[in-house]
Design an enzyme around this catalytic site. Structure first.
Site, PDB file in Angstrom:
ATOM      1  N   GLY A   1       3.723   0.771   5.525  1.00 25.62           N
ATOM      2  CA  GLY A   1       4.896   1.459   6.145  1.00 25.62           C
ATOM      3  C   GLY A   1       4.498   1.969   7.699  1.00 25.62           C
TER       4      GLY A   1
ATOM      5  N   LEU B   1       0.832  -1.156  -0.062  1.00 23.64           N
ATOM      6  CA  LEU B   1       0.105   0.035  -0.122  1.00 23.64           C
ATOM      7  C   LEU B   1       1.096   1.195  -0.084  1.00 23.64           C
ATOM      8  CD1 LEU B   1      -1.753  -2.364   1.049  1.00 23.64           C
ATOM      9  CD2 LEU B   1      -3.097  -0.755   2.375  1.00 23.64           C
ATOM     10  N   ILE B   2       0.968   1.755  -1.287  1.00 21.73           N
ATOM     11  CA  ILE B   2       2.163   2.920  -1.352  1.00 21.73           C
ATOM     12  C   ILE B   2       1.298   4.198  -1.598  1.00 21.73           C
ATOM     13  CG2 ILE B   2       1.995   2.617  -3.932  1.00 21.73           C
ATOM     14  CD1 ILE B   2       5.090   3.454  -3.500  1.00 21.73           C
TER      15      ILE B   2
ATOM     16  N   LYS C   1      -8.466   3.217   7.842  1.00 25.29           N
ATOM     17  CA  LYS C   1      -7.436   2.168   7.418  1.00 25.29           C
ATOM     18  C   LYS C   1      -8.000   0.767   7.228  1.00 25.29           C
ATOM     19  CE  LYS C   1      -3.269   4.337   7.617  1.00 25.29           C
ATOM     20  NZ  LYS C   1      -2.365   4.031   8.992  1.00 25.29           N
TER      21      LYS C   1
ATOM     22  N   GLN D   1      -1.204   4.161  14.801  1.00 22.94           N
ATOM     23  CA  GLN D   1      -0.458   3.286  14.730  1.00 22.94           C
ATOM     24  C   GLN D   1       0.198   2.789  16.108  1.00 22.94           C
ATOM     25  OE1 GLN D   1       2.988   4.284  11.907  1.00 22.94           O
ATOM     26  NE2 GLN D   1       1.209   5.198  10.418  1.00 22.94           N
TER      27      GLN D   1
ATOM     28  N   CYS E   1      12.342  16.762 -20.422  1.00 25.55           N
ATOM     29  CA  CYS E   1      13.008  15.802 -19.698  1.00 25.55           C
ATOM     30  C   CYS E   1      13.415  14.733 -20.557  1.00 25.55           C
ATOM     31  CB  CYS E   1      12.231  14.816 -18.701  1.00 25.55           C
ATOM     32  SG  CYS E   1      10.869  13.988 -19.440  1.00 25.55           S
TER      33      CYS E   1
END
Length: 485
Positions: A289, A185-186, A267, A298, A457
């Site tokens: 994370g 999960l980013i 969450k 957390q 770029c």
């Protein structure tokens, strides 16, 4: 030019079938990424090592090959060696002197010899002979067997001699793909980026799951950092990037859940959605994370309640790491500049959030939510192969890409500073400004309407994406500069 790959020590203690499987996987991974750096390179596997051979006529690829192998999981270190047939002690000394004479000047040294095979001499005898010869015939500062400034290393394998020119540190860990796949999960923040890297390093093919709370610009940033991670540390395996639109889920929570429990419920909703995606992909573990007590959701009681929202294993590689350790790691990974500019969209901000959520209370709060909203979000998810991410970012075709620059136009180099430094954009007679992509939002506020700004770029991809984003914000004078190759 030859490189000898030494295995991560934990691989060497595995059973013979497992060790063989790991070595084969590492060989396969190296063949994929090394051949991208140098198509003529070869990779061979043995019981205790691997060898990468770069043809002498293609030695110009040496730096790219070295940089690539430093980022391949499963390698403890690798030796850059020069190979000769072993003739006798004096021939070994002469060849060693030829390679080391310049480096020995004003340095203390120690000779180390490793042998495998049957020989009529010991390693110590050869060390003394070569060491004595180097002491006599070089301008060294002498021999120091305790703390030398320079090690002179050789390996004798049967009738072959390898003089080690340089040792390079590897990434360690297990070969990518040797462990089961995971779904990470980013969010684009420091924590989720480092957690994703750590499971990649441990050998798990790591797919990326993004819950979009911040619109297209946020998604572009997260895709960019995911692509960086994959290109640097996971390019031997194809993985997916999954984006789930989560704004309506957040809206449900804001309207129906007590403020003190919003964070925990959010969450849990993410875990439920992740479980459905993981089931579809045949994946058993989710990666986050999270770190103990870093934020209110957390704490150990809250994490326990969150865990009970899914039957999947939740892997938390950072669970006891400090925030500064995590931030420092993103610098090592080369993505700090990207990550620091990606805003963390928490979705909900609780007033006096609970740190000791109780499951029965959370379940009552969740009973007020419409399950169809979460189901709809999952159904609308977008799945793209990470190596196809460039082609699937919904780039508008009406963004003009120019190959020449006129008088009224300014070229904006949007590459990261280290890329600009490595290959500067030299365009005599043209106005060129350097604005790293993560500063475009702020810098563009001062751009004048009577000028056109051409984003540049290396590959023309991120410049196109950011041009699209700026145009959507109302800057009609933004285009792309794509010089002819």
């Amino acid at each position: 030019m030859k490189f000898i790959i030494k295995l991560f020590p934990e691989i060497t203690i595995k059973s013979r079938p497992v060790r063989r499987r790991f070595i084969q996987r590492l060989q396969s991974n190296l063949q994929v990424v090394v051949k991208r750096a140098c198509p003529s390179a070869t990779v061979s596997a043995f019981w205790d090592k691997l060898e990468v051979v770069l043809p002498e006529e293609h030695s110009e690829y040496r730096d790219d090959v070295v940089a690539t192998m430093k980022r391949v999981p499963g390698i403890a270190h690798f030796l850059e060696v020069t190979e000769y047939p072993f003739v006798d002690f004096h021939d070994a000394f002469e060849k060693t002197l030829a390679l080391y004479r310049g480096r020995l000047k004003d340095q203390t040294f120690k000779v180390r010899v490793k042998r495998s095979g049957s020989h009529d001499f010991t390693s110590v005898e050869l060390e003394r002979y070569i060491g004595g010869g180097l002491l006599q015939h070089s301008e060294s500062a002498g021999v120091d067997v305790r703390k030398p400034e320079l090690y002179v290393d050789l390996e004798i394998v049967k009738d072959q001699m390898f003089i080690i020119d340089q040792q390079h540190q590897g990434l360690g860990g297990y070969p990518l793909g040797s462990q089961e796949a995971v779904l990470s999960l980013i969010s684009g923040g420091f924590d989720s980026v480092v957690a994703s890297y750590m499971t990649m390093r441990r050998g798990s093919k790591t797919h990326f799951l993004f819950f979009n709370l911040g619109g297209k610009a946020h998604e572009i940033g997260v895709k960019q950092v995911a692509l960086h991670l994959w290109e640097q540390y996971g390019a031997s395996a194809r993985v997916k990037f999954i984006s789930v639109p989560f704004d309506e889920v957040v809206g449900e929570i804001l309207q129906n859940v007590n403020h003190s429990h919003m964070g925990v419920v959010l969450k849990r909703q993410m875990m439920r959605a992740a479980e459905q995606v993981a089931d579809f992909m045949g994946i058993d573990a989710l990666v986050t994370g999270e770190s103990i007590a870093q934020v209110s959701s957390q704490t150990i009681p809250n994490l326990t309640v969150i865990d009970q929202s899914t039957t999947k294993l939740i892997v938390r590689p950072l669970i006891t790491m400090d925030k500064q350790e995590i931030v420092n790691k993103t610098k090592e990974l080369g993505c700090f500049d990207i990550v620091k500019m990606i805003p963390e969209y928490c979705g909900v901000i609780s007033d006096r959030p609970t740190t000791k959520a109780k499951l029965d209370r959370v379940v009552k709060e969740e009973a007020l939510l419409d399950e169809a909203v979460l189901a709809k979000a999952v159904e609308r998810c977008n799945v793209v192969a990470i190596d196809e991410i460039i082609k699937n970012l919904d780039i508008q075709s009406d963004i003009e890409a120019l190959t020449k620059v006129s008088e009224n136009q300014i070229v904006v180099d949007v590459r990261a500073p280290h890329e600009q430094e490595k290959t500067p954009l030299n365009m005599p007679g043209c106005d060129v400004i350097s604005v790293p992509f993560y500063e475009l939002e702020t810098a563009s506020d001062s751009w004048v309407p009577e000028k056109e700004y051409l984003l540049y770029c290396d590959k023309g991809v991120m410049s196109h994406l950011h041009a699209q984003n700026l145009q959507e914000k109302g800057l009609g004078n933004v285009k792309v500069y794509r010089p002819k190759v």
